[in-house]
Each structure stands twice: as C-alpha cells, then as structure tokens.
Motif scaffolding. Structure first.
Motif, PDB file in Angstrom:
ATOM      1  N   TYR A  40       0.993  -1.177  -0.085  1.00 52.08           N
ATOM      2  CA  TYR A  40      -0.038  -0.091   0.062  1.00 52.08           C
ATOM      3  C   TYR A  40       0.956   1.158   0.145  1.00 52.08           C
ATOM      4  O   TYR A  40       1.715   1.596   1.091  1.00 52.08           O
ATOM      5  CB  TYR A  40      -0.824  -0.059   1.353  1.00 52.08           C
ATOM      6  N   GLU A  43       1.160   7.437  -0.447  1.00 50.17           N
ATOM      7  CA  GLU A  43       0.641   8.430  -1.275  1.00 50.17           C
ATOM      8  C   GLU A  43       0.216   7.630  -2.934  1.00 50.17           C
ATOM      9  O   GLU A  43       0.732   7.043  -3.090  1.00 50.17           O
ATOM     10  CB  GLU A  43       1.670   9.716  -1.564  1.00 50.17           C
ATOM     11  N   GLU A  46      -6.689   7.057  -5.417  1.00 45.31           N
ATOM     12  CA  GLU A  46      -7.452   5.909  -5.080  1.00 45.31           C
ATOM     13  C   GLU A  46      -8.204   5.516  -6.314  1.00 45.31           C
ATOM     14  O   GLU A  46      -8.774   6.487  -7.105  1.00 45.31           O
ATOM     15  CB  GLU A  46      -8.367   6.135  -3.851  1.00 45.31           C
ATOM     16  N   GLY A  49      -9.983   1.521  -4.620  1.00 49.75           N
ATOM     17  CA  GLY A  49      -9.232   1.476  -3.333  1.00 49.75           C
ATOM     18  C   GLY A  49      -8.158   2.097  -3.176  1.00 49.75           C
ATOM     19  O   GLY A  49      -7.534   2.980  -4.051  1.00 49.75           O
ATOM     20  N   PRO A  50      -7.299   1.943  -2.073  1.00 53.58           N
ATOM     21  CA  PRO A  50      -6.040   2.653  -1.979  1.00 53.58           C
ATOM     22  C   PRO A  50      -5.174   2.167  -2.891  1.00 53.58           C
ATOM     23  O   PRO A  50      -5.189   1.217  -3.716  1.00 53.58           O
ATOM     24  CB  PRO A  50      -5.620   2.131  -0.533  1.00 53.58           C
ATOM     25  N   ARG A  52      -2.236   0.410  -4.817  1.00 51.28           N
ATOM     26  CA  ARG A  52      -1.414  -0.651  -4.272  1.00 51.28           C
ATOM     27  C   ARG A  52      -0.477  -1.273  -5.412  1.00 51.28           C
ATOM     28  O   ARG A  52      -0.968  -1.118  -6.624  1.00 51.28           O
ATOM     29  CB  ARG A  52      -2.607  -1.642  -4.001  1.00 51.28           C
ATOM     30  N   THR A  86      -9.643  -3.432  11.349  1.00 54.00           N
ATOM     31  CA  THR A  86      -9.001  -2.216  10.420  1.00 54.00           C
ATOM     32  C   THR A  86      -7.468  -2.002  10.702  1.00 54.00           C
ATOM     33  O   THR A  86      -7.148  -1.919  12.045  1.00 54.00           O
ATOM     34  CB  THR A  86      -9.629  -1.040  10.432  1.00 54.00           C
ATOM     35  N   ASP A  88      -3.872   0.399   9.658  1.00 57.03           N
ATOM     36  CA  ASP A  88      -3.386   1.371   8.974  1.00 57.03           C
ATOM     37  C   ASP A  88      -2.472   0.994   7.657  1.00 57.03           C
ATOM     38  O   ASP A  88      -1.525   0.112   8.087  1.00 57.03           O
ATOM     39  CB  ASP A  88      -2.660   2.155  10.015  1.00 57.03           C
ATOM     40  N   GLY A  92      -2.741   8.019   5.977  1.00 57.35           N
ATOM     41  CA  GLY A  92      -3.845   8.375   6.764  1.00 57.35           C
ATOM     42  C   GLY A  92      -5.069   7.530   6.490  1.00 57.35           C
ATOM     43  O   GLY A  92      -6.118   7.528   6.584  1.00 57.35           O
ATOM     44  N   ARG A  93      -4.690   6.330   5.692  1.00 58.69           N
ATOM     45  CA  ARG A  93      -5.773   5.365   5.103  1.00 58.69           C
ATOM     46  C   ARG A  93      -5.693   3.896   6.118  1.00 58.69           C
ATOM     47  O   ARG A  93      -4.878   3.755   6.499  1.00 58.69           O
ATOM     48  CB  ARG A  93      -5.467   4.915   3.788  1.00 58.69           C
ATOM     49  N   GLY A  94      -7.048   3.521   5.998  1.00 62.93           N
ATOM     50  CA  GLY A  94      -7.013   2.312   6.803  1.00 62.93           C
ATOM     51  C   GLY A  94      -7.737   1.086   5.830  1.00 62.93           C
ATOM     52  O   GLY A  94      -8.435   1.503   5.108  1.00 62.93           O
ATOM     53  N   ALA A  95      -7.527   0.061   6.231  1.00 62.15           N
ATOM     54  CA  ALA A  95      -8.284  -1.212   5.380  1.00 62.15           C
ATOM     55  C   ALA A  95      -8.431  -2.335   6.462  1.00 62.15           C
ATOM     56  O   ALA A  95      -7.834  -2.725   7.285  1.00 62.15           O
ATOM     57  CB  ALA A  95      -7.436  -1.460   4.108  1.00 62.15           C
TER      58      ALA A  95
END
Length: 428
Positions: A40, A43, A46, A49-50, A52, A86, A88, A92-95
């Motif tokens: 992940y 920066e 998206e 999703g984030p 990747r 969830t 980090d 600042g994103r979580g999954a």
C-alpha cells in the motif's frame, strides 16, 4: 467461465479453461505464480481502493524503500480475531484485513478475465486441511471469511477443495497404475497431508470421496521456520535472550521477549510500530545490560525495519537448505553488523517443528487404518518441501514409498484446475 485459485500463504496462482484444457494465467511476465503480497503506497490517487502494488512489484516497492506498508502472509489471519479489524496502510488510510485479501483476489480475477476475454463468476478455491488446528468452529469461520471475500469481488459460485487432494490429482496424471499416495503439501502457513487412492481409471470420476482415505495437517510450515531462525540467528543481536543488569545483587533477569516474537511474525510486525508501543519500548532502556541491544532494537522499530529482518531470515533459511553456512548482513541497522547461520543451527532451531510435521504424516496414514509400508508413493509439493532435511525425515518415516517431487509452487494450482474443469463441465 470458471477458474481455480490457489491462494497461498507465500505464493498464489489462478487457472482458466483454454483449448479444452486448463491453463495457468501468466500473472507477471514469465511467471504463472505470484508472491502473495500487497504493498500500500502512502501517497497516490485511489482507484478501486487505496493505491497498491501486488506480487513481485509489491516486494520491489518495499525493497526500494518506497513510503508505504507491505502486507504478506494474509492467509494467516483467517480464523483469527484480526480478520474483521482495520489496520493502518499509510497515508492516513485504513483497510480491513478481509478487504486486503479481497483486493488481492480481485487482482487475480482481473488478470484471468483479461486473458479469458470475459467475466468469471465461478471458482474452485484451495484450502488447507486446517486453517486453525484443533478448533473446528474457528476453522469453519476461516473458510467462511475466505468465501465472503471471494463473493465480494464478484464470484457468485464458490467451491472449495483441500490443497493436498488437489496435488494428488496433479500426481495422478503421471501414474499408470492404481496407487496409494501420501501427499505432503508444505507451504508457508500449513503442513497438510492427504492419503489418496489414485489411478488412471479413477481420474475421470467427479466424485472421489471414497478415494480420499485420510486428511490431517498442522499449522506449522515455512513462516514458522523463518520465525524460529530469525529468533535463533538474528534477534540475539537486538537483545533477544539477553540478560538485564543485576539489581542489588539479585540474579539478572532476561529482557522481555514479547517484542521479538512479534518482530519475527509477519502479520504482527506492524503492531510493533504503533506509537504507544514504540514509546513503551523506549522506556525499557534500563532493562538492558548491553546498551547496543536496546539501541539496535529502537533503530528497527523507529525505522520500520522488521520486515527486512524477516526477509533476511527467510533468505538465510533457503541459503543453508542444502548445507553450508551463510553470513547474514545486518548493516542496514548498524555499520558492519552481521550474524551467521549454519545448517546445524537451522536444524536445531526447527527440529521441534519438523518432528510435529513428520508425526502429522504418520497420523494421516494411521487414520486410514494403514501401515507405513502400504504407502506406494510420497508426493512432495509446496515451497517448504525444498528444505532437504524436512523431505528426508518424512521419507524416512515411509522407507518403502517412492518419493516424487512435484512443482513446488504450481502442483496445487494445477490440481485445483483439473478439479474445477471436472466439476463445472460435468455440471453443465
């Protein structure tokens, strides 16, 4: 259109129908299998999703020092309380852990659909004999979680087959007579055994329940070997097993070991980087008689070098698999720091695990009411069967059986593909 997915702890593959047979999808240039890894980026925009990267690209991003978080051994969280939590993933994103698994499955599915030129909604997925040892409820929850992840990415029909049984189907293609084969499928997360009756006349049958004589397994495999080797050969340089100072003449106590076990366990490494955990470790300076141990440990946790240490333990294990000794370079932590690992050291570190795995093989045959002498062949598959000593010890328990090595990374995927073809084509 249908497919077969081998979602492994360390490597994964997917197969689709092509020209009347099943074909492994080329997931990366020249590779029909792909590391089970997701990176992940901290920066980036998206897109579904984030941002990747997957497989070798994920590992490369991590090795290159790109800002972000590497996820490996995701399969290990199935059946645990982590699955719905969830985490980090940077920026600042979580999954949710289950969504991380879903994202990886979607990547496999998309690659297969691109090659097939159509949507794929039916799948046979491999599963270990036990996701969780001796806890049937958690084991069932693990399969249900994996099925949920598969349905969430667009598979409307999901079937499961035991991974070692799939490997038996792969072996069956090469035998010209009826045999009893003990499949040893030892990968990154589990050591699974299946005793299966195979033969050319049986191969065309869809229902093979009567040919499956016994299944057994233990939740011990390659990542456990890596953990023990890291503890035995690397983490001593960071204070594992060291003594603290003597206080008022009392016997010195060993420094707390919890952080070292977490650093040596892939899916727990990131928990060590939690700011509260780092602050706690920083306050433990007085627990160490050797200041350098604590200093090195803090370098690892503040610079997030835990995954790199785990990777170097894995590489060292592979390097001594056929004998000899290897120097483990740790200069990324401290200038000129290094440790060594020899084959005898590796054997000593994992001999308890090896004994449990060999015992699981014996139990499998005993469950079928058979003697070791009645096993015709041993079929080795899974990345960890490349460890010479492990294969030798299993073979020694069945001295009259012929040892056959399959494709360590693709035998299960190939067998799942054969089963998927029989299942879905017969159903039409």
């Amino acid at each position: 259109m249908y497919c077969a997915i081998d979602f492994g702890t360390s490597n994964s593959a997917i197969a689709i129908p092509a020209g009347g047979t099943m074909q492994l999808v080329e997931l990366e240039a020249g590779h029909p299998t792909m590391p089970t890894a997701v990176f992940y980026y901290a920066e980036g925009p998206e897109t579904n999703g984030p941002p990747r990267a997957f497989g070798r690209a994920a590992l490369a991003a991590y090795v290159d020092g790109v800002d972000g978080r590497l996820m490996r051994s995701m399969k290990s969280i199935l059946g645990s309380s982590l699955v719905d939590q969830t985490t980090d993933v940077g920026g600042g994103r979580g999954a949710k852990y289950l969504d991380i698994i879903g994202g990886y499955l979607l990547h496999l599915k998309t690659a297969a659909e691109r090659q097939a030129g159509t949507r794929i909604e039916q799948v046979v997925m491999g599963r270990p004999v036990y996701f969780v040892d001796d806890e049937p409820e958690r084991d069932a929850q693990a399969q249900a979680s994996l099925e949920s992840a598969a349905r969430a990415v667009g598979f409307r029909e999901v079937h499961f087959q035991y991974e070692p049984i799939a490997a038996a189907f792969d072996y069956e293609r090469s035998t010209s007579r009826e045999e009893i084969v003990l499949v040893a499928d030892i990968g990154g997360g589990t050591s699974d055994f299946s005793l299966v009756r195979v033969g050319p006349e049986r191969a065309a049958q869809l229902e093979r329940k009567r040919d499956i004589l016994a299944n057994h397994g233990v939740h011990i495999a390659g990542t456990d070997f890596d953990r023990r080797i890291e503890l035995a050969s690397i983490l001593g340089e960071f204070g594992y097993g060291a003594l603290g100072p003597s206080v008022n003449g009392a016997p010195a106590r060993e420094v707390p070991s919890g952080v070292y076990f977490d650093l040596a366990t892939w899916h727990l490494i990131n928990t060590v980087y939690n700011p509260a955990r780092v602050a706690e470790l920083r306050q433990m300076r007085s627990f160490y008689a050797e200041p350098k141990h604590h200093q090195r440990l803090m370098t690892v946790v503040t610079e997030r070098l835990g995954h790199e240490l785990a990777s170097r333990a894995e590489a060292a294990k592979i390097a001594v698999a056929d004998g000899g000794e290897v120097r483990i370079d740790l200069s990324h932590v401290e200038h000129k720091l290094a440790s060594t690992l020899s084959e005898p050291q590796a054997v000593e570190a994992i001999e308890g695990d090896l004994a449990r795995i060999v015992d699981a093989a014996r139990v499998t045959v005993a469950q079928a009411g058979l003697q070791p002498s009645q096993v015709d062949a041993l079929y080795f598959t899974g990345g960890s069967t490349g460890l010479r000593l492990l294969a030798q010890q299993i073979a020694a328990a069945f001295p009259q059986a012929r040892a056959v090595r399959g494709d360590r990374f693709a035998s299960v995927a190939t067998g799942l593909a054969l089963y998927a073809q029989r299942w879905f084509e017969r159903a039409r």
